[in-house]
Write a protein that holds these residues in place. Structure first.
Motif, PDB file in Angstrom:
ATOM      1  N   ASP A  29       0.862  -1.180   0.000  1.00  0.00           N
ATOM      2  CA  ASP A  29       0.000   0.000   0.000  1.00  0.00           C
ATOM      3  C   ASP A  29       0.900   1.232   0.000  1.00  0.00           C
ATOM      4  O   ASP A  29       1.045   1.915   1.008  1.00  0.00           O
ATOM      5  CB  ASP A  29      -0.920  -0.017   1.228  1.00  0.00           C
ATOM      6  CG  ASP A  29      -1.954   1.089   1.175  1.00  0.00           C
ATOM      7  OD1 ASP A  29      -2.283   1.529   0.049  1.00  0.00           O
ATOM      8  OD2 ASP A  29      -2.415   1.513   2.250  1.00  0.00           O
ATOM      9  N   SER A  30       1.532   1.470  -1.143  1.00  0.00           N
ATOM     10  CA  SER A  30       2.507   2.542  -1.252  1.00  0.00           C
ATOM     11  C   SER A  30       2.485   3.087  -2.669  1.00  0.00           C
ATOM     12  O   SER A  30       2.159   2.365  -3.615  1.00  0.00           O
ATOM     13  CB  SER A  30       3.903   2.004  -0.923  1.00  0.00           C
ATOM     14  OG  SER A  30       4.891   2.945  -1.234  1.00  0.00           O
ATOM     15  N   VAL A  31       2.847   4.345  -2.825  1.00  0.00           N
ATOM     16  CA  VAL A  31       2.944   4.915  -4.163  1.00  0.00           C
ATOM     17  C   VAL A  31       4.259   4.520  -4.830  1.00  0.00           C
ATOM     18  O   VAL A  31       4.423   4.708  -6.024  1.00  0.00           O
ATOM     19  CB  VAL A  31       2.810   6.458  -4.142  1.00  0.00           C
ATOM     20  CG1 VAL A  31       1.430   6.877  -3.696  1.00  0.00           C
ATOM     21  CG2 VAL A  31       3.891   7.103  -3.305  1.00  0.00           C
ATOM     22  N   GLU A  80       6.878   6.024 -14.185  1.00  0.00           N
ATOM     23  CA  GLU A  80       6.497   6.010 -12.770  1.00  0.00           C
ATOM     24  C   GLU A  80       7.271   7.060 -11.968  1.00  0.00           C
ATOM     25  O   GLU A  80       6.724   7.640 -11.025  1.00  0.00           O
ATOM     26  CB  GLU A  80       6.708   4.608 -12.191  1.00  0.00           C
ATOM     27  CG  GLU A  80       5.687   3.637 -12.724  1.00  0.00           C
ATOM     28  CD  GLU A  80       5.953   2.193 -12.342  1.00  0.00           C
ATOM     29  OE1 GLU A  80       5.014   1.387 -12.451  1.00  0.00           O
ATOM     30  OE2 GLU A  80       7.087   1.861 -11.943  1.00  0.00           O
ATOM     31  N   THR A  81       8.507   7.308 -12.342  1.00  0.00           N
ATOM     32  CA  THR A  81       9.280   8.350 -11.660  1.00  0.00           C
ATOM     33  C   THR A  81       8.674   9.728 -11.929  1.00  0.00           C
ATOM     34  O   THR A  81       8.512  10.537 -11.002  1.00  0.00           O
ATOM     35  CB  THR A  81      10.752   8.310 -12.110  1.00  0.00           C
ATOM     36  OG1 THR A  81      11.283   7.013 -11.836  1.00  0.00           O
ATOM     37  CG2 THR A  81      11.575   9.357 -11.379  1.00  0.00           C
ATOM     38  N   ILE A  82       8.308   9.985 -13.157  1.00  0.00           N
ATOM     39  CA  ILE A  82       7.663  11.264 -13.499  1.00  0.00           C
ATOM     40  C   ILE A  82       6.320  11.380 -12.793  1.00  0.00           C
ATOM     41  O   ILE A  82       5.959  12.450 -12.280  1.00  0.00           O
ATOM     42  CB  ILE A  82       7.515  11.407 -15.027  1.00  0.00           C
ATOM     43  CG1 ILE A  82       8.897  11.607 -15.646  1.00  0.00           C
ATOM     44  CG2 ILE A  82       6.577  12.542 -15.401  1.00  0.00           C
ATOM     45  CD1 ILE A  82       8.928  11.541 -17.148  1.00  0.00           C
ATOM     46  N   ARG A  83       5.576  10.288 -12.741  1.00  0.00           N
ATOM     47  CA  ARG A  83       4.274  10.292 -12.045  1.00  0.00           C
ATOM     48  C   ARG A  83       4.452  10.635 -10.572  1.00  0.00           C
ATOM     49  O   ARG A  83       3.669  11.403  -9.997  1.00  0.00           O
ATOM     50  CB  ARG A  83       3.586   8.938 -12.210  1.00  0.00           C
ATOM     51  CG  ARG A  83       2.189   8.885 -11.638  1.00  0.00           C
ATOM     52  CD  ARG A  83       1.536   7.536 -11.857  1.00  0.00           C
ATOM     53  NE  ARG A  83       2.354   6.406 -11.461  1.00  0.00           N
ATOM     54  CZ  ARG A  83       2.447   5.940 -10.214  1.00  0.00           C
ATOM     55  NH1 ARG A  83       1.764   6.506  -9.246  1.00  0.00           N
ATOM     56  NH2 ARG A  83       3.196   4.893  -9.941  1.00  0.00           N
ATOM     57  N   LEU A  84       5.468  10.084  -9.932  1.00  0.00           N
ATOM     58  CA  LEU A  84       5.748  10.405  -8.529  1.00  0.00           C
ATOM     59  C   LEU A  84       6.055  11.892  -8.367  1.00  0.00           C
ATOM     60  O   LEU A  84       5.563  12.529  -7.429  1.00  0.00           O
ATOM     61  CB  LEU A  84       6.918   9.564  -8.010  1.00  0.00           C
ATOM     62  CG  LEU A  84       6.642   8.073  -7.825  1.00  0.00           C
ATOM     63  CD1 LEU A  84       7.942   7.322  -7.578  1.00  0.00           C
ATOM     64  CD2 LEU A  84       5.650   7.842  -6.702  1.00  0.00           C
ATOM     65  N   ALA A  85       6.834  12.443  -9.273  1.00  0.00           N
ATOM     66  CA  ALA A  85       7.151  13.873  -9.207  1.00  0.00           C
ATOM     67  C   ALA A  85       5.897  14.721  -9.438  1.00  0.00           C
ATOM     68  O   ALA A  85       5.693  15.736  -8.759  1.00  0.00           O
ATOM     69  CB  ALA A  85       8.224  14.224 -10.223  1.00  0.00           C
ATOM     70  N   GLN A  87       2.931  13.928  -8.648  1.00  0.00           N
ATOM     71  CA  GLN A  87       2.119  13.811  -7.434  1.00  0.00           C
ATOM     72  C   GLN A  87       2.787  14.515  -6.257  1.00  0.00           C
ATOM     73  O   GLN A  87       2.288  14.450  -5.139  1.00  0.00           O
ATOM     74  CB  GLN A  87       1.889  12.330  -7.092  1.00  0.00           C
ATOM     75  CG  GLN A  87       1.033  11.607  -8.083  1.00  0.00           C
ATOM     76  CD  GLN A  87       0.959  10.108  -7.792  1.00  0.00           C
ATOM     77  OE1 GLN A  87       1.706   9.575  -6.985  1.00  0.00           O
ATOM     78  NE2 GLN A  87       0.044   9.432  -8.474  1.00  0.00           N
ATOM     79  N   ARG A  88       3.898  15.158  -6.521  1.00  0.00           N
ATOM     80  CA  ARG A  88       4.672  15.896  -5.523  1.00  0.00           C
ATOM     81  C   ARG A  88       5.214  14.994  -4.404  1.00  0.00           C
ATOM     82  O   ARG A  88       5.404  15.419  -3.283  1.00  0.00           O
ATOM     83  CB  ARG A  88       3.864  17.039  -4.939  1.00  0.00           C
ATOM     84  CG  ARG A  88       3.471  18.104  -5.948  1.00  0.00           C
ATOM     85  CD  ARG A  88       2.765  19.230  -5.294  1.00  0.00           C
ATOM     86  NE  ARG A  88       2.253  20.358  -5.967  1.00  0.00           N
ATOM     87  CZ  ARG A  88       2.387  20.806  -7.185  1.00  0.00           C
ATOM     88  NH1 ARG A  88       3.096  20.177  -8.035  1.00  0.00           N
ATOM     89  NH2 ARG A  88       1.823  21.894  -7.619  1.00  0.00           N
ATOM     90  N   VAL A  89       5.482  13.754  -4.761  1.00  0.00           N
ATOM     91  CA  VAL A  89       6.106  12.820  -3.827  1.00  0.00           C
ATOM     92  C   VAL A  89       7.582  12.753  -4.250  1.00  0.00           C
ATOM     93  O   VAL A  89       8.072  11.732  -4.712  1.00  0.00           O
ATOM     94  CB  VAL A  89       5.437  11.426  -3.885  1.00  0.00           C
ATOM     95  CG1 VAL A  89       5.892  10.550  -2.729  1.00  0.00           C
ATOM     96  CG2 VAL A  89       3.935  11.554  -3.866  1.00  0.00           C
ATOM     97  N   LEU A  95      14.273   8.687  -4.730  1.00  0.00           N
ATOM     98  CA  LEU A  95      14.672   7.347  -4.270  1.00  0.00           C
ATOM     99  C   LEU A  95      14.504   6.309  -5.377  1.00  0.00           C
ATOM    100  O   LEU A  95      15.364   5.431  -5.544  1.00  0.00           O
ATOM    101  CB  LEU A  95      13.860   6.931  -3.048  1.00  0.00           C
ATOM    102  CG  LEU A  95      14.265   7.565  -1.727  1.00  0.00           C
ATOM    103  CD1 LEU A  95      13.270   7.195  -0.626  1.00  0.00           C
ATOM    104  CD2 LEU A  95      15.667   7.151  -1.332  1.00  0.00           C
ATOM    105  N   ASN A  96      13.420   6.389  -6.117  1.00  0.00           N
ATOM    106  CA  ASN A  96      13.187   5.450  -7.198  1.00  0.00           C
ATOM    107  C   ASN A  96      14.330   5.511  -8.206  1.00  0.00           C
ATOM    108  O   ASN A  96      14.863   4.483  -8.615  1.00  0.00           O
ATOM    109  CB  ASN A  96      11.847   5.719  -7.883  1.00  0.00           C
ATOM    110  CG  ASN A  96      11.476   4.638  -8.879  1.00  0.00           C
ATOM    111  OD1 ASN A  96      11.726   3.463  -8.656  1.00  0.00           O
ATOM    112  ND2 ASN A  96      10.894   5.045  -9.982  1.00  0.00           N
TER     113      ASN A  96
END
Length: 119
Positions: A29-31, A80-85, A87-89, A95-96
């Motif tokens: 259960d993690s982004v 997925e790295t761009i998606r995390l950015a 989402q401001r995570v 880390l990814n």
């Protein structure tokens, strides 16, 4: 002949990537994209071992280019790295990128040196 071996390897690697990614991601259960991380790490280890074992060209086409090429995914890793950015995570995005590159290189080196030691 090599092209056919690549296709055969990819026919196994691509579905295995999808199934592994889904199985791992549903357990977390993690982004953070754990599924992509695991398949890329696994593919790096296998490809390092194949290189260290100096496998013949047909086996490298089947297992290296076909199987590992379809199992691993740089495009999904990037997405997925761009998606995390987006989402401001940012910490997860950094880390990814960092952990994936460092552990991927480490896994390839581990596979290579292990195969060299065995053979």
């Amino acid at each position: 002949m090599s092209a056919l071996l690549v296709v055969l390897g990819a026919m196994v690697g691509a579905p295995l990537r999808y199934l592994t990614d889904r199985a791992i991601q549903t357990r977390h259960d993690s982004v953070f994209p754990w599924g992509t991380f695991v398949v890329n790490l696994t593919g790096s280890l296998i490809l390092g071992a194949l290189t260290g074992a100096s496998v013949a060209t047909p086996a490298l086409a089947l297992l290296g280019t076909g199987f590992c090429g379809a199992l691993t995914t740089y495009s999904t890793f990037s997405y997925e790295t761009i998606r995390l950015a987006e989402q401001r995570v940012y910490l997860y995005a950094i880390l990814n990128t960092t952990v994936s590159v460092i552990t991927g290189l480490g896994a390839a080196l581990l596979g290579y040196t292990t195969a060299q030691a065995i053979i």
